[in-house]
Structure formats: structure tokens, C-alpha cells
Write a protein that holds these residues in place. Structure first.
Motif, PDB file in Angstrom:
ATOM      1  N   ALA A  46      35.516  59.616  42.908  1.00 11.61           N
ATOM      2  CA  ALA A  46      34.073  59.636  42.660  1.00 11.61           C
ATOM      3  C   ALA A  46      33.656  61.014  42.157  1.00 11.61           C
ATOM      4  O   ALA A  46      32.814  61.133  41.257  1.00 11.61           O
ATOM      5  CB  ALA A  46      33.327  59.275  43.943  1.00 11.61           C
ATOM      6  N   ALA A  47      34.265  62.063  42.729  1.00  8.92           N
ATOM      7  CA  ALA A  47      33.937  63.431  42.308  1.00  8.92           C
ATOM      8  C   ALA A  47      34.343  63.654  40.855  1.00  8.92           C
ATOM      9  O   ALA A  47      33.599  64.252  40.075  1.00  8.92           O
ATOM     10  CB  ALA A  47      34.640  64.431  43.215  1.00  8.92           C
ATOM     11  N   TYR A  48      35.513  63.142  40.481  1.00 11.44           N
ATOM     12  CA  TYR A  48      35.953  63.280  39.088  1.00 11.44           C
ATOM     13  C   TYR A  48      35.013  62.513  38.161  1.00 11.44           C
ATOM     14  O   TYR A  48      34.532  63.051  37.152  1.00 11.44           O
ATOM     15  CB  TYR A  48      37.395  62.770  38.912  1.00 11.44           C
ATOM     16  N   ASP A  49      34.725  61.268  38.515  1.00 13.08           N
ATOM     17  CA  ASP A  49      33.883  60.424  37.661  1.00 13.08           C
ATOM     18  C   ASP A  49      32.529  61.076  37.387  1.00 13.08           C
ATOM     19  O   ASP A  49      31.951  60.883  36.317  1.00 13.08           O
ATOM     20  CB  ASP A  49      33.646  59.052  38.319  1.00 13.08           C
ATOM     21  N   ALA A  50      32.016  61.823  38.353  1.00 12.93           N
ATOM     22  CA  ALA A  50      30.672  62.391  38.226  1.00 12.93           C
ATOM     23  C   ALA A  50      30.634  63.686  37.403  1.00 12.93           C
ATOM     24  O   ALA A  50      29.563  64.221  37.146  1.00 12.93           O
ATOM     25  CB  ALA A  50      30.090  62.652  39.615  1.00 12.93           C
ATOM     26  N   LEU A  51      31.786  64.194  36.979  1.00 12.96           N
ATOM     27  CA  LEU A  51      31.797  65.409  36.143  1.00 12.96           C
ATOM     28  C   LEU A  51      31.287  65.075  34.745  1.00 12.96           C
ATOM     29  O   LEU A  51      31.435  63.940  34.272  1.00 12.96           O
ATOM     30  CB  LEU A  51      33.228  65.958  36.018  1.00 12.96           C
ATOM     31  N   THR A  64      33.402  69.199  31.070  1.00 12.62           N
ATOM     32  CA  THR A  64      34.242  69.680  32.181  1.00 12.62           C
ATOM     33  C   THR A  64      35.512  68.841  32.280  1.00 12.62           C
ATOM     34  O   THR A  64      36.609  69.377  32.469  1.00 12.62           O
ATOM     35  CB  THR A  64      33.458  69.645  33.515  1.00 12.62           C
ATOM     36  N   LYS A  65      35.352  67.524  32.131  1.00 13.34           N
ATOM     37  CA  LYS A  65      36.551  66.663  32.179  1.00 13.34           C
ATOM     38  C   LYS A  65      37.562  67.103  31.114  1.00 13.34           C
ATOM     39  O   LYS A  65      38.763  67.182  31.382  1.00 13.34           O
ATOM     40  CB  LYS A  65      36.171  65.200  31.940  1.00 13.34           C
ATOM     41  N   LEU A 103      45.539  69.680  38.054  1.00 13.26           N
ATOM     42  CA  LEU A 103      44.195  69.622  38.651  1.00 13.26           C
ATOM     43  C   LEU A 103      43.603  68.219  38.535  1.00 13.26           C
ATOM     44  O   LEU A 103      42.744  67.835  39.323  1.00 13.26           O
ATOM     45  CB  LEU A 103      43.294  70.669  37.969  1.00 13.26           C
ATOM     46  N   VAL A 104      44.068  67.454  37.564  1.00 20.96           N
ATOM     47  CA  VAL A 104      43.613  66.070  37.405  1.00 20.96           C
ATOM     48  C   VAL A 104      44.819  65.158  37.578  1.00 20.96           C
ATOM     49  O   VAL A 104      45.837  65.349  36.910  1.00 20.96           O
ATOM     50  CB  VAL A 104      42.976  65.841  36.016  1.00 20.96           C
ATOM     51  N   LYS A 136      41.384  58.332  37.674  1.00 21.97           N
ATOM     52  CA  LYS A 136      41.630  59.770  37.726  1.00 21.97           C
ATOM     53  C   LYS A 136      40.936  60.376  38.931  1.00 21.97           C
ATOM     54  O   LYS A 136      39.891  59.883  39.363  1.00 21.97           O
ATOM     55  CB  LYS A 136      41.112  60.426  36.448  1.00 21.97           C
ATOM     56  N   SER A 137      41.524  61.457  39.442  1.00 16.92           N
ATOM     57  CA  SER A 137      40.877  62.162  40.546  1.00 16.92           C
ATOM     58  C   SER A 137      41.102  63.653  40.402  1.00 16.92           C
ATOM     59  O   SER A 137      42.033  64.106  39.719  1.00 16.92           O
ATOM     60  CB  SER A 137      41.398  61.660  41.888  1.00 16.92           C
TER      61      SER A 137
END
Ligand code: OGA
Ligand code: MN
Length: 295
Positions: A149-154, A158-159, A198-199, A208-209
Motif C-alpha cells: 500500500a505504501a508503494y502504491d501511494a507513491l 518517486t516510483k 529498495l523495490v 510491488k512493495s
């Protein structure tokens, strides 16, 4: 026995009812638990009064157990539990709370920082299974954060920037950030930094996370202060309340999580009380990044 999974957080975490983990599970039950942890990332089982042998047997059904060696500073004669168990209690060999200035206690305080288990190993852990044999009366909650969820919200920029970044992780970085830095020469070798992407992409779901951990001390190719401020920013983003589940322990809870998709930390409690928590860990199967030879 029929097993049911009930999601208890907006993004992740399911409570599992049905199984008796003191007995072997059949193949369908193991598949159901595997599928569920891929999806929910954290599973909570209540009322599972396990012995160490039963916890080890249940854990082995998901793959080889990670040896706890290399993840702590306790000498063999100071270890309360066997090599397949991680002792995250506050207890010494005498089954009493460790003294405030006990070196093991001070080292274990690192578990109060957000982390992913064994991210300091070249092949990091897959699942962790934590059994609450004796829980704190107040405090001592374990918090989990959903790194998908943290990754998706970037945002997209940034991604793109982080997609191929590689970080260096070490127990010396997480402990050092708390002012614990008197490592012996042997410990410095044991805890030398390893590299992690990091990903990460989950092999089963393709999601992805963010692979964050307080063990991170550097990003390959970046100046250290810039790396550390950026990792702090990402960690702050990834651990905002919306992505966090707070587990309030009941005696004999077993909580199982996927270290590839989550971070966790334990909160403060009254350490004159006994808190007997025992972890088994399912080993990972591959490094996330190429390692450099130790100098
Ligand atoms: C762990 C850990 C937290 C706790 O077992 O990996 O970080 O609640 N434990 O003791
Ligand atoms: Mn941990």
C-alpha cells in the motif's frame, strides 16, 4: 477443518479461524494459508498454545527454517531457546526480566524500530511466526505496516527514481542509530552490510512493495546523509497510520507475516513484567540484489 479468513484492516491482515496449529495441517490447509498470506501479508491465529516443537513443526510446513545464528549477540551459553527459535522475550537464562543495562536487552531494543526480519542477511527471511506465550499486560503491541500500500501511494516520479535502487543493510546500522555501537571484531564481521533492492516484486502476486528496514544505512552510489534522509522520508510515508495495523496481544496468539511485503516494530511496555515471545522464521530462497565481496 474448514478455515476462514476475515480481513481486519483496510489494506491487509486477516484473522484465521478453524485450524489447530498444534497438529499437522493437510496439504490443502497449507495451500490455503500460503494463498492467504500472499494476499493479506499478515495472518492472526488466536488460541494456539504451542510448544517450541509444535511451532517448529508448523513453520517447517512452509519451507526450511532460518537458523537464528548471525542475527543476535547472545553467546551459546546465554541462549534460552534452541537454534531454530528467535528469542524476542525480555527474559534471561533465569527466566527473569533482563537488567536494564544488559547488553542483550539493549541490542533487542532495536526491535522497537520499524524493520523487516533478516533484511541484514544476504538471503532475507520469507515469513516470521511469532507466538505470544506470555504477553505484556499493557503496551508491548506489535505494529505492522503494509509496504505494498505504501508503494502504491507513491507518486510516479518517486516510483521511477527508486525502481532500481539498492540499499545496504546491517544490524550495526539499526543498533548504531540507537547509540549501541560497541561491537566486537567478530560481531563486525558477522554483521557486515548486505545489499537489498529498495523495490521488491512479490513472486506470487506480482505486487510491488517498498523494502524498507531500520537496518538500512546507505544507498549504493549516494552520499550517506542524502541516503539516510531519503530513507527516513520513505519510512515516514510508509508507516503513516493508514498503512498500519496494531496487534494487541492475547496469550497464545500466533501472528505470521510476510517480511517481503511488510515492516513491523514492537512498542514499549513495563519490563519488570515477563513478556515471553518466541519467533520462528521461514528462510528466503534468493538474494534481492547482487552482493559485493567483503573487503
Ligand atoms: C520479531 C519482532 C516484535 C515483538 O519477532 O521479529 O520484531 O513484538 N518482535 O516482540
Ligand atoms: Mn522483527
Amino acid at each position: 477443518m474448514a478455515m476462514t479468513f476475515h480481513q481486519i484492516h483496510r489494506h491487509f491482515v486477516a484473522e484465521v479461524s478453524g485450524p489447530d496449529l498444534t497438529r499437522p495441517q493437510n496439504a490443502e490447509e497449507i495451500t490455503a494459508i500460503r494463498d492467504a498470506i500472499d494476499e493479506f501479508a499478515v495472518l492472526v491465529f488466536h488460541d494456539q498454545p504451542l510448544t517450541d516443537a509444535q511451532q517448529i513443526a508448523f513453520t517447517r510446513q512452509f519451507g526450511p527454517i532460518e537458523n537464528s545464528a548471525g542475527g543476535h549477540i547472545a553467546k551459546a551459553h546465554e541462549r534460552r531457546l534452541g537454534p531454530e527459535m528467535n528469542d524476542v522475550s525480555n527474559l534471561g537464562m533465569d527466566e527473569k526480566p533482563l537488567r536494564r543495562d544488559d547488553r542483550k536487552r539493549m541490542f533487542n531494543l532495536g526491535n522497537r524500530l520499524w524493520h523487516s526480519d533478516s533484511s541484514f542477511r544476504a538471503i532475507p527471511a520469507r515469513y516470521s511466526l511469532l507466538s505470544g506465550r506470555r504477553v505484556a499486560r499493557s503496551g508491548g503491541n506489535t505494529e505492522f505496516a503494509d509496504m505494498r500500500a505504501a508503494y502504491d501511494a507513491l507518486d510516479a516520479a518517486t516510483k521511477a527514481e527508486i525502481e532500481d535502487l539498492v540499499c545496504e543493510h546491517s544490524l550495526m546500522y539499526s543498533r548504531g542509530s540507537l547509540g549501541f555501537d560497541d561491537f566486537t571484531p567478530e560481531e563486525k564481521i558477522l554483521f557486515r552490510p548486505v545489499r537489498q533492492r529498495l523495490v521488491r516484486t512479490h513472486p506470487a502476486t506480482g505486487r510491488k512493495s517498498l523494502y524498507l528496514s531500520s537496518h538500512i544505512g546507505a544507498i549504493v552510489g549516494w552520499p550517506v546523509p542524502e541516503a539516510r534522509t531519503f530513507i527516513r522520508d520513505l519510512t515516514e510515508h510508509a508507516t503513516q497510520a493508514d498503512f498500519v495495523y496494531v496487534h494487541r496481544w492475547r496469550t497464545n496468539d500466533l501472528v505470521m507475516w510476510d517480511n517481503r511485503q511488510t515492516m513491523h516494530r514492537v512498542r514499549r511496555f513495563d519490563e519488570s513484567e515477563m513478556r515471553d515471545m518466541r519467533r520462528t522464521t521461514v528462510a528466503g530462497d534468493a538474494p534481492t540484489a547482487e552482493q559485493v565481496e567483503a573487503a
